[in-house]
Enzyme design. Structure first.
Site: not given
Lengths: 245, 433
Positions: A138, A151
């Site tokens: 990501s 995250y």
């Protein structure tokens, strides 16, 4: 016709990519957690033209099961030409800040368990000396920000791990692609406020298929995220800490 | 995914959206007094797909094929699958949609909820006539399997039911066989409305539709091009004509003055005269034949930010004087835009309680939004339609009065007991108040 293993096949991006593979007539093995959803995808991909579709439901973050599942894959599909590692969770950052067990879980799902898959796969691919490993990371992993650093840290770790793996496997002819999607309209972002930066998982899937064919190494998708992240990475830390990102 | 609008971009409303990701998802919890409305691709021209102050259920991700019997041409898919997605699956294996509207960018759920029709209405009826079964999820969690035989009352309420009876989770329907993706087309120029009627009567093609010059008056009133076609015979080679995949796109809202009486008149005149011969024949790919406007992405933007109205009605055609009167009113108003479409419907009885198609002459026209002036014109058309036994199409309406709607669709009261207590739409609240 390629043999493709998708780990995390019910994720929105994986679904869209699987449709493209099916349309080409590939053979697919789907791993996911939810049997009902896997059944739906299984039927859909068969209708779309996949030469073969097999699935198995399992808790993908449970590393003890990984070796056994891979054996099952090799037995029914054969050794895959392409592996797509696509599962992940986006936990509530605020909760993780208060509760280590939650942060730990995020790391288990988004970093540690992918490392387990990749360790097993890397050795099998290296032995064969061909194939592609595609890992969904990501843009959140490019720089730590207060709004999602748990995250982000897991995905950042995964990006660096795959980067090293790519370096290692290059010498045995294995291609490793790190995908860094920006905001994508998926169940993962269901609670986020949508803006013009959001794109459909179908668009991301199209980019990944292309990058896979061209044997690219790092894919930002859509393309402009490469520049957004470049700017974000260039901001000096003394200024960055003052920002509310 | 930023805004959920209707295709004509009027009215502009605020509503919350819940995205459904799986057909197995449960419906979202709602607050007391709030309502839900399924939303596909927002191609209806009005508030049948809007739910101001309430929530809409975005169904685009319910896009899985569930079952395809390639031998019999029976397809079952989730309701968010688009006609475009279906066509790319079925055409290479020799099947086609039994009925298709003028765009392939609608969802299957929308096709059922509006009981859509196409150029083959006179042979094939509506989309609803080809449905074998579908599954309906109600907000109380109950699930109905509906077909003409099973739960037939729910079938009748949901086909053409404007999405109000619950969420259609999947639909199974019958396809028709084709030899290739081509259409044998014949285009005939007609000088006035009487000629149109004789052409319609004489036409022996499976598909027929006419383009109308809504600006022409006097002797030319109702002139246009009559287009008819059949799926091509097997001897035509697939490679004969490849589709042109380059797409035009309208990236911005055109300023209001782009479309005016003069520019439209010019366009219509050029279009009418583009064909010099009285009759021309040829082969066409199915895309430009069925979906001419799909080649221009966001074509709705040419009408500017204020949006536009589309008006579609059907009138009994045993009274051409009424139709002429109506065309005259439109031409004299000078407000009609290009893209007038006429067709004669066959006498196949529609299945849904609120289905629009019925035997007669149907006319569809775009009108730029000039505010009051346009609303008055459309209201005047409603009056003519209602006085002569016609009806107006809900899927293309944003403004008909409750009184007219209730006169056009006397079944609306029967519909009430099938409407999900937690479902509603802007349209429904407007026409039942």
């Amino acid at each position: 016709m390629k043999k493709i293993l998708i780990i995390g096949a019910t994720s929105a991006i994986a679904r869209e990519l699987a449709k493209r593979f099916a349309g080409r007539g590939d053979k697919l093995f789907l791993l996911g957690r939810d049997e009902g959803k896997l059944q739906i995808i299984h039927a859909d991909l068969q209708i779309r033209g996949a030469a073969k579709v097999v699935y198995a439901a399992a808790d993908l973050a449970n590393t003890e099961k990984h070796a056994g599942l891979l054996q099952q894959v090799y037995k029914t599909l054969g050794e895959p030409d392409v592996v797509l590692l696509a599962y992940g969770t986006l936990g509530e950052q605020a909760q993780g800040e208060q509760d280590y067990t939650m942060a730990q879980q995020e790391f288990q799902t988004n970093f540690l368990s992918p490392v387990s898959w990749l360790t097993l796969l890397a050795n099998d691919f290296a032995r064969r000396g061909s194939g592609s490993i595609v890992v969904l990371s990501s843009v959140a992993g490019d720089r730590g920000r207060q709004s999602n650093y748990i995250y982000g840290a897991a995905k950042g770790g995964l990006s660096i791990f795959t980067q090293g793996l790519r370096n290692r496997l290059y010498h045995s002819g294995v291609h490793v692609l790190t995908v860094k999607p920006g905001f994508t309209d998926t169940p993962m972002t269901a609670d986020m406020k949508k803006n013009f930066l959001f794109v459909s998982p179908a668009k991301v899937a199209r980019d990944i298929e292309q990058a896979l064919e061209k044997r690219q190494t790092i894919l930002y998708t859509p393309w402009f995220w490469r520049f957004i992240m470049l700017v974000i990475k260039l901001i000096p830390e003394w200024l960055f800490i003052k920002l509310k990102l | 995914m930023l805004a959920y609008q209707s295709w004509n971009r009027y009215p502009s409303v605020r509503q919350k959206a819940d995205i459904l990701h799986w057909a197995t998802d449960v419906l979202p919890d709602i607050q007391q007094g709030e309502t839900l409305l399924p939303y596909g691709l927002g191609r209806s021209y009005g508030d049948v797909c809007l739910n101001q102050g309430g929530r809409i259920l975005d169904t685009q991700n319910l896009n899985h094929f569930l079952h395809f019997d390639r031998a019999k041409g029976i397809l079952r898919c989730e309701s968010g699958v688009t006609l475009a997605q279906i066509l790319s699956l079925i055409i290479p294996v020799g099947w086609f949609l039994p009925v298709t509207p003028g765009t392939q960018f609608i969802t299957l759920g929308g096709a059922v909820a509006n009981d859509v029709h196409g150029k083959n209405h006179h042979c094939a009826g509506n989309f609803g006539h080809h449905i074998r079964q579908f599954e309906l999820l109600r907000s109380d969690g109950s699930v109905y399997l509906c077909s003409p035989q099973q739960n037939p009352e729910w079938f009748r309420a949901t086909v053409g039911g404007l999405g109000l009876t619950g969420l259609i989770r999947w639909v199974e329907f019958q396809l028709i066989p084709i030899n290739n993706p081509l259409i044998e087309v014949e285009t005939v120029k007609f000088a006035n409305i009487d000629e149109f009627f004789s052409l319609s009567k004489a036409s022996a093609f499976d598909y027929s539709v006419a383009w109308l010059d809504g600006m022409a008056k006097g002797k030319s009133l109702g002139r246009g091009l009559f287009m008819q076609g059949n799926h091509a015979a097997p001897q035509w080679n697939h490679g004969y004509c490849m589709k042109n995949t380059r797409k035009l796109s309208i990236p911005i809202d055109f300023p209001g003055f782009t479309l005016n009486k003069l520019s439209i008149k010019l366009f219509n005149t050029l279009y009418y005269h583009k064909q010099i011969k009285k009759v021309s024949t040829g082969l066409a790919h199915y895309l430009p034949f069925f979906y001419p406007l799909d080649g221009v992405e966001n074509w709705n933007r040419i009408y500017g930010a204020k949006g536009f109205f589309q008006y579609q009605c059907v009138l009994p055609y045993d009274n051409p004087a009424v139709i002429k009167e109506m065309l005259k009113t439109i031409a004299n108003s000078g407000q009609a835009s290009f893209l007038g479409v006429m067709k004669v419907f066959g006498d196949i009885q529609s299945l849904g309680l609120l289905s629009f198609p019925r035997k007669g002459f149907t006319l569809a026209l775009d009108f730029r939004n000039h505010g009051e002036k346009t609303l008055r014109l459309l209201e005047a058309l409603d009056v003519m339609v209602s006085a002569n036994g016609g009806v107006v199409y809900p899927a293309k309406d944003t403004r008909m009065s409750a009184q007219h709607f209730q006169q056009f669709y006397p079944n609306w009261e029967d519909m009430l007991k099938f409407i999900d207590p937690h479902f509603s739409s802007g349209f429904w609240r407007r026409v039942t108040k």
